[in-house]
Every structure is written in C-alpha cells, then in structure tokens.
Enzyme design. Structure first.
Site, PDB file in Angstrom:
ATOM      1  N   SER A  96       0.819  -1.196   0.000  1.00 43.99           N
ATOM      2  CA  SER A  96       0.000   0.000   0.000  1.00 43.99           C
ATOM      3  C   SER A  96       0.863   1.259   0.000  1.00 43.99           C
ATOM      4  O   SER A  96       1.702   1.435  -0.876  1.00 43.99           O
ATOM      5  CB  SER A  96      -0.957  -0.055   1.203  1.00 43.99           C
ATOM      6  OG  SER A  96      -1.981   0.889   1.094  1.00 43.99           O
ATOM      7  N   ASP A 218      -9.929  -4.784  -5.320  1.00 45.22           N
ATOM      8  CA  ASP A 218      -9.299  -3.991  -4.271  1.00 45.22           C
ATOM      9  C   ASP A 218      -9.986  -2.635  -4.233  1.00 45.22           C
ATOM     10  O   ASP A 218      -9.839  -1.829  -5.157  1.00 45.22           O
ATOM     11  CB  ASP A 218      -7.801  -3.838  -4.573  1.00 45.22           C
ATOM     12  CG  ASP A 218      -7.042  -3.089  -3.490  1.00 45.22           C
ATOM     13  OD1 ASP A 218      -7.688  -2.404  -2.676  1.00 45.22           O
ATOM     14  OD2 ASP A 218      -5.802  -3.182  -3.479  1.00 45.22           O
ATOM     15  N   HIS A 246      -7.532  -5.666  -0.379  1.00 47.10           N
ATOM     16  CA  HIS A 246      -6.357  -4.796  -0.330  1.00 47.10           C
ATOM     17  C   HIS A 246      -5.226  -5.368   0.521  1.00 47.10           C
ATOM     18  O   HIS A 246      -4.131  -4.821   0.518  1.00 47.10           O
ATOM     19  CB  HIS A 246      -6.778  -3.420   0.215  1.00 47.10           C
ATOM     20  CG  HIS A 246      -5.697  -2.390   0.142  1.00 47.10           C
ATOM     21  ND1 HIS A 246      -5.069  -2.037  -1.041  1.00 47.10           N
ATOM     22  CD2 HIS A 246      -5.120  -1.625   1.121  1.00 47.10           C
ATOM     23  CE1 HIS A 246      -4.166  -1.108  -0.791  1.00 47.10           C
ATOM     24  NE2 HIS A 246      -4.175  -0.848   0.508  1.00 47.10           N
TER      25      HIS A 246
END
Length: 267
Positions: A96, A218, A246
């Site tokens: 991320s 996601d 995610h």
C-alpha cells in the site's frame, strides 16, 4: 534529542546473512502483517521489519502532524533505517502506502535498493482526468468525517470493505483491531496524507526494477492503477495475482509468498 531509528520504528532484524529483504507495511497494520511471509524467506535472507511512526510498537512520541505532513517524511525514516543498518542493494517489499514511500526513498538514495516489490501500491487514490484512482473527493470527505465522528465505529465498518473476503470475517476483525490500535488523531492525519497524495510524476524517474503485484477487487487500488504504474515505470513488471481485497498477504498468504518468491527468482 533525535531518537534512534531502531527504537523509534521498532526495527527488528532476523538473521545476519544473505541479501536483505525489507518488509514495509501499509496503513492500519504493522510489521506483524508479514508474519505469514517471513518463514518462507528467513533461511535465505536477512529480513528487516519495522513499524511506521504512529503504528504498531513505534515511538508515538516521535509523531507530529507537522513532521509527517507528507510521504517524504516516511521516506526519510526509511533512509535513516537503511543508513543505520548499512544496507546496500536490498529488496524492499512495500504494501500500500509503503510502495510510494519506498519509491521516494529510492529516488534519493538508490544505492540502498536493487529492487522494489509493490503490493497494492498507488501513486494517487483520487480520480483525475484520464486517470482512475478509485475515489472521488466527496468519497474521501465522507471517510474523514466518519473517522472524526466515531473513529472506532469507522474502523469496524472500514475494515471489512478493505479486507474483502467476507467468507473469512476473522480477517476483517484483525484489521479492525490494528486500525483501532492507532491513536485516532494520528490515523485521521495519516489517512489524509495518504489519500490526498499524488506522486504520479515521480514514476518515470525511477530506474530501479519494480515488480507490481496487483490484487483483484481492491476497493483502494483498482486494476487500472497497476496498469498505469506499469506504463509509467520503465523497468517494471505487472503481475495480477489471483487474490481479492487490499491485504492479500493476510487473506491469501501462500499466493503472495509464491508471488514474492517469483520476483526474487528474477534477480
């Protein structure tokens, strides 16, 4: 007095031989999110784990909204870590927001890295002209308002959306718990820094090889984002991994571990 990077970021080093793998976590988690991957690589690599300031067991006193008003400050922390441990040609696996953090760090001190591996990374979360980031500003404004109104209720509702995999509710509960462990003021400030950031212009400047691992469905990072990064980063590969949500390193750890191993095999 400047706090040493090792206690400040709760740095843990496993093993002392082999090439170094740095595992960098995303928003709402900490270094324990990599617990499924570590055993697969611990016998062949030196592994470095850390918590971003404000997360996990980092020194919360080191956090200030002024200091951490952009991702550049997190990149500086990463460079401090690399300098303190005297790293060179390491491989960073960033989930991320840590994808862009590592990219910014690599642009400043490329000698520390020989490869970056992105999992669910994004240079911009907001939609723009000819760009699909996944969110409109109104969506994010609602998110910030919900965080401010009742942070813990927000975390409980946000976690299942981001985790996906409704057939494994325990994963959403785990993510809600790690979100709830963050001080609400820090979480709100960090969320704004992440979701309002735009580092698209940095992508073409990166010369270090990048492997982009893209999950399906996601909510934070649409498939188009991975395709965009692959187009803009010259020395990159895009792999769509058969996972959803995610946080695939938690929801489908074996698949992610195999994908990382494949990236390492190509060095």
């Amino acid at each position: 007095m400047v706090t040493s990077i090792l206690p400040r970021n709760n740095v843990n080093v496993l093993g002392n031989s082999g090439q170094t793998l740095i595992f960098a976590h995303g928003f709402g988690t900490d270094q324990t999110a990599w617990r499924h991957q570590i055993p697969a690589f611990a016998d062949r690599y030196r592994i470095v784990l850390f918590d971003q300031v404000g997360a996990g067991k980092s020194d919360f006193a080191a956090y200030s909204p002024h200091r951490y008003s952009s991702l550049y400050s997190y990149a500086e922390d990463l460079l401090d870590l690399c300098a303190e441990l005297k790293l060179k040609d390491s491989i960073l696996i960033g989930h991320s927001v840590s994808g862009m953090v590592s990219l910014l760090a690599a642009l400043v001190e490329p000698q520390y890295f020989c490869k970056l591996i992105f999992i669910g990374a994004s240079p911009r979360y907001l939609n723009d002209i000819n760009y699909i980031g996944g969110f409109e500003q109104a969506d994010l404004d609602q998110l910030y308002a919900a965080m401010a109104a009742n942070y813990y209720a927000w975390a409980s509702g946000f976690a299942p959306l981001v985790m996906g995999n409704p057939d494994k509710p325990e994963l959403a509960i785990e993510y809600a718990n790690t979100l709830s462990a963050i001080r609400p003021d820090i979480a709100q400030a960090v969320a704004r820094v992440i979701f309002q950031s735009d580092h698209r212009d940095k992508l073409p400047r990166l010369k270090i090889p990048v492997d982009i691992l893209q999950s399906n469905n996601d909510i934070a990072v649409p498939l188009e984002v991975g395709q965009y990064m692959a187009q803009k980063i010259a020395n990159s590969t895009l792999t769509n991994i058969p996972t959803t949500g995610h946080l695939p390193h938690l929801s489908a750890p074996e698949i992610v571990t195999r994908a990382i191993a494949s990236c390492l095999a190509n060095i």
